[in-house]
Design an enzyme around this catalytic site. Structure first.
Site, short mmCIF file in Angstrom:
data_model
loop_
_atom_site.label_atom_id
_atom_site.label_comp_id
_atom_site.label_asym_id
_atom_site.label_seq_id
_atom_site.Cartn_x
_atom_site.Cartn_y
_atom_site.Cartn_z
CD GLU A 21 66.53 53.73 87.36
OE1 GLU A 21 66.28 54.20 88.53
OE2 GLU A 21 66.63 54.54 86.31
NE ARG A 102 62.49 47.20 82.32
CZ ARG A 102 62.64 48.34 82.59
NH1 ARG A 102 62.11 48.84 83.87
NH2 ARG A 102 64.08 48.71 82.33
CG ASN A 104 62.10 52.63 83.59
OD1 ASN A 104 62.80 51.85 83.87
ND2 ASN A 104 62.41 53.82 83.16
CD GLU A 122 63.24 42.72 74.19
OE1 GLU A 122 64.50 42.69 73.81
OE2 GLU A 122 63.08 41.88 75.13
CG ASN A 150 64.08 57.08 83.29
OD1 ASN A 150 63.99 56.40 84.12
ND2 ASN A 150 64.94 56.43 82.16
CG ASP A 199 68.35 56.35 83.92
OD1 ASP A 199 67.36 56.09 84.38
OD2 ASP A 199 68.94 55.31 83.44
#
Length: 292
Positions: A21, A102, A104, A122, A150, A199
């Site tokens: 990523e 978290r 990203n 999760e 994203n 994404d």
């Protein structure tokens, strides 16, 4: 026309990343991460050199600063990273009460502000938020929270931001005032069923948006009105994000992921998790240094 059916992405780094990523081009180098393996990479295409550092936790991205170091988004919050020493120094945790989240993805605007998003690790709770980091001050950007944020992607003039709700399969467009205040989000693109999930996103020099498709076997380019212009097909399913680099910023570097693939799928996709490159046929925008 940029991209298209005649474009064939080639693997340029054989890594087999679990969750590649955050590609970003700065200082004639490609930086990117493997989130799940806690790794930050720097690649010099001219020499073939590849450097790697271990982050203190899952790392979503690292962006250059005016100070010459980098700001990194780690699960435990924002860190200052020194390429010279390899040290990660805690800077600020925007979500101290959300241990299940978290950081990203992120991007820097022309003013040096970092726009960064969080997600539920999760991937089940709508606790992911967009934040704005400006000269060390981090605030909630005010957009509705989702499971996985994203992008974001920023226009050349810094006055438009694109924000992706990955599981909602929608990319939103929102105006940005001079002080960083966001307007009302409007749906820019919704990815149809069967085409994967939007994404990471990035804007090119012509104002068009490119998005990786996780589970969609490709990268798409949309014009400023949200019309699909180009689809670049990949030999792997999970494309996470591209960055424009190389001479003239005309090479698209794409990170990919093995995450979520079965043993049978991995056997069919031996290049999953590699870094790919293709001729974008259009220039990208330079990466701005962060003011924090």
């Amino acid at each position: 026309m940029p991209g298209g059916a005649d474009v064939t992405p080639e693997s340029v780094l054989s890594l087999g990343a679990t969750l590649g990523e955050g590609p970003v081009w700065t200082g004639d180098r490609l930086w990117f991460v493997d989130i799940k393996e806690h790794r930050l990479y720097r690649h010099d295409p001219a020499t073939g050199m590849l450097d790697m550092w271990h982050a203190p936790d899952q790392i979503g991205w690292a962006l250059p600063t005016e100070r010459g170091d980098m700001i990194a988004g780690v699960k435990t919050g924002l860190h200052r990273f020194s390429p010279e020493t390899g040290a990660f120094t805690p800077l600020h945790d925007p979500e101290p009460t959300r241990p299940g989240n978290r950081l990203n993805d992120a991007a820097t605007d022309p003013s040096g502000r970092i726009w960064l998003g969080s997600m539920h690790d999760e991937e089940t709770e709508a606790s992911g938020a967009l934040y704005r980091l400006d000269r060390g001050h981090c605030v909630h950007a005010g957009l509705p929270e989702v499971v996985i944020t994203n992008g974001p992607a920023i226009s050349a003039d810094g006055r438009t931001l694109w924000h992706t709700d990955t599981l909602g399969k929608t990319i939103w467009r929102v105006s940005v005032d001079e002080d960083g205040t966001l307007g009302k989000p409007e749906a820019f693109v919704t990815i149809e069923d069967g085409a994967g999930y939007p994404d990471g996103a990035v804007i090119d020099a012509e104002g068009c948006l490119w998005t990786g498709l996780f589970g969609g076997w490709g990268v798409r380019r949309y014009d400023p009105a949200g019309k699909l212009m180009v689809t670049v097909k990949f030999p792997v399913a999970n494309i996470t994000k591209i960055a424009f680099g190389g001479p003239g910023l005309c090479t698209a570097y794409a990170t990919t992921a093995r995450k979520g693939l079965s043993a049978a799928e991995l056997e069919q996709q031996p290049l999953a998790g590699d870094v790919f490159a293709f001729d974008a046929g259009v220039s990208g925008l330079p990466v701005h240094a962060a003011n924090s």
